[in-house]
Design a protein around this motif. Sequence first.
Motif, PDB file in Angstrom:
ATOM      1  N   GLN A   1       3.698 -10.967  17.470  1.00 25.56           N
ATOM      2  CA  GLN A   1       4.641  -9.907  17.129  1.00 25.56           C
ATOM      3  C   GLN A   1       5.854  -9.935  18.056  1.00 25.56           C
ATOM      4  O   GLN A   1       7.004  -9.824  17.613  1.00 25.56           O
ATOM      5  CB  GLN A   1       3.942  -8.545  17.217  1.00 25.56           C
ATOM      6  CG  GLN A   1       4.704  -7.387  16.595  1.00 25.56           C
ATOM      7  CD  GLN A   1       4.525  -7.311  15.092  1.00 25.56           C
ATOM      8  OE1 GLN A   1       3.829  -8.150  14.510  1.00 25.56           O
ATOM      9  NE2 GLN A   1       5.128  -6.333  14.458  1.00 25.56           N
ATOM     10  N   SER A   2       5.598 -10.114  19.346  1.00 22.36           N
ATOM     11  CA  SER A   2       6.687 -10.096  20.328  1.00 22.36           C
ATOM     12  C   SER A   2       7.625 -11.277  20.138  1.00 22.36           C
ATOM     13  O   SER A   2       8.853 -11.125  20.171  1.00 22.36           O
ATOM     14  CB  SER A   2       6.110 -10.114  21.750  1.00 22.36           C
ATOM     15  OG  SER A   2       5.337  -8.948  21.990  1.00 22.36           O
ATOM     16  N   HIS A   3       7.059 -12.474  19.934  1.00 24.62           N
ATOM     17  CA  HIS A   3       7.921 -13.646  19.770  1.00 24.62           C
ATOM     18  C   HIS A   3       8.652 -13.615  18.437  1.00 24.62           C
ATOM     19  O   HIS A   3       9.824 -14.020  18.352  1.00 24.62           O
ATOM     20  CB  HIS A   3       7.121 -14.934  19.902  1.00 24.62           C
ATOM     21  CG  HIS A   3       7.993 -16.156  19.892  1.00 24.62           C
ATOM     22  ND1 HIS A   3       8.146 -16.948  18.782  1.00 24.62           N
ATOM     23  CD2 HIS A   3       8.805 -16.692  20.858  1.00 24.62           C
ATOM     24  CE1 HIS A   3       8.996 -17.924  19.065  1.00 24.62           C
ATOM     25  NE2 HIS A   3       9.408 -17.801  20.311  1.00 24.62           N
ATOM     26  N   ASN A   4       7.998 -13.130  17.384  1.00 25.56           N
ATOM     27  CA  ASN A   4       8.685 -13.016  16.091  1.00 25.56           C
ATOM     28  C   ASN A   4       9.866 -12.053  16.179  1.00 25.56           C
ATOM     29  O   ASN A   4      10.869 -12.222  15.476  1.00 25.56           O
ATOM     30  CB  ASN A   4       7.717 -12.580  14.995  1.00 25.56           C
ATOM     31  CG  ASN A   4       6.898 -13.746  14.456  1.00 25.56           C
ATOM     32  OD1 ASN A   4       7.169 -14.907  14.775  1.00 25.56           O
ATOM     33  ND2 ASN A   4       5.893 -13.461  13.656  1.00 25.56           N
ATOM     34  N   ASN A   5       9.737 -11.054  17.025  1.00 30.14           N
ATOM     35  CA  ASN A   5      10.877 -10.157  17.252  1.00 30.14           C
ATOM     36  C   ASN A   5      12.054 -10.919  17.852  1.00 30.14           C
ATOM     37  O   ASN A   5      13.212 -10.680  17.496  1.00 30.14           O
ATOM     38  CB  ASN A   5      10.474  -9.016  18.191  1.00 30.14           C
ATOM     39  CG  ASN A   5      10.034  -7.781  17.443  1.00 30.14           C
ATOM     40  OD1 ASN A   5      10.766  -7.257  16.611  1.00 30.14           O
ATOM     41  ND2 ASN A   5       8.835  -7.304  17.725  1.00 30.14           N
ATOM     42  N   LYS A   6      11.755 -11.837  18.777  1.00 31.82           N
ATOM     43  CA  LYS A   6      12.815 -12.673  19.359  1.00 31.82           C
ATOM     44  C   LYS A   6      13.417 -13.577  18.291  1.00 31.82           C
ATOM     45  O   LYS A   6      14.645 -13.761  18.226  1.00 31.82           O
ATOM     46  CB  LYS A   6      12.245 -13.515  20.503  1.00 31.82           C
ATOM     47  CG  LYS A   6      11.677 -12.722  21.665  1.00 31.82           C
ATOM     48  CD  LYS A   6      12.751 -11.976  22.407  1.00 31.82           C
ATOM     49  CE  LYS A   6      12.190 -11.269  23.632  1.00 31.82           C
ATOM     50  NZ  LYS A   6      13.214 -10.444  24.324  1.00 31.82           N
TER      51      LYS A   6
END
Length: 243
Positions: free
Chosen positions: A51-56
């Motif tokens: 989730q965190s990397h997809n936000n990036k």
Amino acid sequence: MAQLTNNLFGLIGQLGEMTFYEKNGKTFARPKHIHQPRRLSRSQLAQREKQSHNNKLWRVIRDAEELYFEGGTGPYYRFMSVNQISPTVYLTKQQLAIGFTLLLPETVVSDGPLPPIEYHLGAHDGSPALLTNLSAKEAKQGRLLLYTLHQRILVHQDENDNMPWLKIEVEEVDLGKTATKEDGCIVLTDERFADTMKGFALVRVIDGHASHQRVVTNCTYYERFTTEEALQAAAKSYRGLTR
């Protein structure tokens, strides 16, 4: 926790979001609910990392001049939904905070109702190429956009401090400069298709609607963030794993 120097009303117990209590003859106040970051299981950590990397990744894709994600409650939520199957990379809390962003194979860069174009990296007449199943006739209907994602590395003296980040470029394909295979399908030829730090997606757009397209790439830089060592480093930055 805070000490009350003047407790005129003799407050003891809960009031609103605060708890008042006595200790050693003194009155103290603290929030009723103290939220501590909890440790995660491996599966919970994996979901958080994805989730965190997809936000990036979304912030990179969002900066493209051409953004096509239809359905759901909006482009962001559609992007996050269709990219759930992308590889999971493990970044520490600190790495995410300073903007580490990785080029991943199969990242969805557009999602619309048009039939997807199939393509792969290869060669044509001895030149690096993006080979497709799109006929020259179909290519003339609407627009063709080439998305190029470039994995950049901000290099430091200590290799462990190198910072990966992504740059995106979108250009309209000039059909007059494309090659055509014997089966009538178009081929894009360019030296950049041999660059192992770049990824590509070919998007077809007709009347504002796009095809569903994923990135193809020979970049393997992201793999160093998929190891058990990377997982443990990420977990440590979030107080470790439950098991």
